[in-house]
Design an enzyme around this catalytic site. Structure first.
Site, PDB file in Angstrom:
ATOM      1  N   ARG A  66       0.840  -1.193   0.000  1.00  0.00           N
ATOM      2  CA  ARG A  66       0.000   0.000   0.000  1.00  0.00           C
ATOM      3  C   ARG A  66       0.868   1.232   0.000  1.00  0.00           C
ATOM      4  NH1 ARG A  66       1.972   1.686   3.978  1.00  0.00           N
ATOM      5  NH2 ARG A  66       0.834   3.627   3.666  1.00  0.00           N
ATOM      6  N   GLY A  67       0.186   2.369  -0.272  1.00  0.00           N
ATOM      7  CA  GLY A  67       0.956   3.605  -0.419  1.00  0.00           C
ATOM      8  C   GLY A  67       1.164   3.838  -1.897  1.00  0.00           C
ATOM      9  N   ARG A  95      -7.404  -0.607  -7.157  1.00  0.00           N
ATOM     10  CA  ARG A  95      -7.746   0.531  -6.295  1.00  0.00           C
ATOM     11  C   ARG A  95      -7.751   1.784  -7.167  1.00  0.00           C
ATOM     12  NH1 ARG A  95      -4.339   1.068  -0.929  1.00  0.00           N
ATOM     13  NH2 ARG A  95      -6.194   2.187  -0.209  1.00  0.00           N
ATOM     14  N   ASP A 143      -1.867  10.593  -2.379  1.00  0.00           N
ATOM     15  CA  ASP A 143      -2.134   9.517  -3.332  1.00  0.00           C
ATOM     16  C   ASP A 143      -2.396  10.053  -4.724  1.00  0.00           C
ATOM     17  OD1 ASP A 143      -3.137   8.715  -0.475  1.00  0.00           O
ATOM     18  OD2 ASP A 143      -2.512   6.906  -1.525  1.00  0.00           O
ATOM     19  N   ASN A 160      -5.476  12.331   0.117  1.00  0.00           N
ATOM     20  CA  ASN A 160      -4.668  11.542   1.029  1.00  0.00           C
ATOM     21  C   ASN A 160      -5.593  10.758   1.936  1.00  0.00           C
ATOM     22  OD1 ASN A 160      -1.935  10.837   1.834  1.00  0.00           O
ATOM     23  ND2 ASN A 160      -2.411  11.829   3.770  1.00  0.00           N
ATOM     24  N   LYS A 161      -4.987   9.934   2.822  1.00  0.00           N
ATOM     25  CA  LYS A 161      -5.797   9.096   3.689  1.00  0.00           C
ATOM     26  C   LYS A 161      -6.887   9.877   4.414  1.00  0.00           C
ATOM     27  CE  LYS A 161      -5.546   5.682   3.941  1.00  0.00           C
ATOM     28  NZ  LYS A 161      -6.365   4.900   2.998  1.00  0.00           N
TER      29      LYS A 161
HETATM   30  C1  LIG Z   1       3.445   7.884  -0.044  1.00  0.00           C
HETATM   31  S1  LIG Z   1       1.808   7.636  -0.449  1.00  0.00           S
HETATM   32  C2  LIG Z   1       1.175   7.099   1.063  1.00  0.00           C
HETATM   33  C3  LIG Z   1      -0.307   7.279   1.144  1.00  0.00           C
HETATM   34  O1  LIG Z   1      -0.998   6.062   0.836  1.00  0.00           O
HETATM   35  C4  LIG Z   1      -1.810   5.743   1.960  1.00  0.00           C
HETATM   36  O2  LIG Z   1      -3.003   5.131   1.605  1.00  0.00           O
HETATM   37  P1  LIG Z   1      -3.133   3.530   1.714  1.00  0.00           P
HETATM   38  O3  LIG Z   1      -2.458   3.108   2.977  1.00  0.00           O
HETATM   39  O4  LIG Z   1      -4.642   3.304   1.719  1.00  0.00           O
HETATM   40  O5  LIG Z   1      -2.482   2.972   0.463  1.00  0.00           O
HETATM   41  C5  LIG Z   1      -2.061   7.070   2.616  1.00  0.00           C
HETATM   42  O6  LIG Z   1      -3.006   7.847   1.939  1.00  0.00           O
HETATM   43  C6  LIG Z   1      -0.686   7.647   2.545  1.00  0.00           C
HETATM   44  O7  LIG Z   1      -0.582   9.010   2.774  1.00  0.00           O
END
Ligand SMILES: CSC[C@H]1O[C@H](OP(=O)(O)O)[C@H](O)[C@@H]1O
Length: 352
Positions: A50-51, A93, A243, A253-254
């Site tokens: 993720r990320g 996603r 993101d 973002n999250k």
């Molecule tokens: C460096 S991008 C990280 C970004 O991704 C995360 O989302 P997820 O854990 O659902 O993939 C989150 O928004 C982070 O800031």
């Protein structure tokens, strides 16, 4: 520069994608070995990887390992398979633009090789090279992001972050966490506060895990404590990842980031979004045009197998929110620091 585990890479024989399964952190560090499009899709969907940047790297390597298995001498047949795998991975996603950016980049490399009349083996080798370059470039971009960001920070500062934008969301160095690692190497003794970040707790489970493991001073707080730590003067800057950043600078973002940004403005605390330029999507005009992923309500009602709300009760689970530029102090990229007017300065970033 200090870095965490690299979350997505190939095995020694370059025929399997190796992913640290982040759904198991912090209790265990177990690795997935994948070579099917279904396995890679599932790993992205369930946040084993993720990320935004890490998803892009995993998708690129995942596409390569799937094509590497195809036994054919026909470039046309390999191209058909590539489009099928790429289109399938693109459905995992919707919000992180790096997924689509990485897949398009792999497809473009395929087209370039095909235009030069390369054979199947040469095309496969080129796709391996392209995916390695995506990983390497992300590491270089993250280090540059850390260096630019550190010019805005001072030793001893209190830093708040939300979710995880560390090495495990990227290629090992992180975006929001990159200046934290670089500052640590320079003895900056930052005091880092990590929002636990419900419902999947990437802050408590992953940010705290990777920063603590690297020796940094990190404190976990619940999401509803952000205002209190700001009021107590503990926070000098907020650093988060992103993101997808729209052409006008609005940043996805999250979920919960928008609330933190509004609080930061209220308390006069700078709000920094840190991201490689691969996260800026010039095809998306504003934040209103960013698709927000809706996830399974059970992640809220029954997180980690512990029922905390009746199964029959509705739950709303958007995985991201969008912070408009009025709440953003700066967007920090590998090419430099972007401030208002964001739309114009983003255009300049891509022109230079
Ligand atoms: C460096 S991008 C990280 C970004 O991704 C995360 O989302 P997820 O854990 O659902 O993939 C989150 O928004 C982070 O800031």
């Amino acid at each position: 520069m200090t870095k965490s585990i690299v979350p997505a890479k190939l095995n020694e024989s370059n025929d399997k994608l190796i992913l640290l399964d982040q759904t198991l952190l912090p209790e265990s560090e177990k690795y997935l070995e994948l070579d099917t499009k279904e396995g890679v899709w599932e790993a992205i969907k369930r946040l084993s990887v993720r990320g935004a940047p890490a998803i892009g790297i995993a998708a690129a390597y995942g596409l390569y390992v799937c094509l590497n298995k195809v036994e054919t001498d026909s470039v046309a047949e390999l191209e058909k398979e590539m489009k099928e795998v790429s289109d399938y991975l693109a459905t995992s996603r919707p919000t992180a633009v790096n997924l689509f950016w990485a897949l398009k980049r792999m497809e473009k490399r395929f087209e370039q090789e095909k235009a030069e009349d390369k054979n199947v083996e040469a095309i496969k080798a080129a796709l391996l090279e392209e995916s390695d370059e995506i990983l390497k470039e992300d590491q270089e971009m993250d280090i540059a992001i850390g260096e630019h960001a550190l010019t805005l920070l001072e030793p001893g500062m209190g830093l708040l972050t939300h979710c995880n934008a560390g090495g495990l969301a990227t290629s090992g160095y992180g975006t929001a966490e990159a200046p934290m690692y670089l500052g640590y190497d320079k003895g900056y003794d930052f005091k880092i506060y990590a929002d636990e970040t419900r419902p999947l707790l990437q802050g408590a489970r992953i940010t705290a895990f990777e920063l603590y493991k690297a020796g940094l001073d990190v404190t976990v707080i619940t999401d509803n404590m952000a205002a209190q730590v700001m009021k107590e003067g503990k926070i000098d800057a907020v650093l988060v990842g992103s993101d997808r950043i729209a052409a006008n600078g609005d940043a996805a973002n999250k979920i919960g980031t928008l609330g933190v940004a509004i609080l930061a403005k209220e308390y006069g605390i700078p709000m920094y979004f840190l991201a490689p330029t691969s996260t800026i999507d010039l095809e998306t005009p504003t934040g209103d045009d960013i698709e927000i992923e809706l996830r399974d309500p059970e992640e809220i009602r029954n997180g980690f197998g512990r029922r905390t709300a009746p199964k029959e009760v509705k739950a709303y689970n958007p995985a991201f929110d969008v912070t408009p530029t009025k709440y953003i102090t700066a967007i920090i990229t590998e090419k430099g620091i972007v401030e208002a007017p964001f739309k114009e300065n983003i255009e300049k970033l891509f022109k230079d």
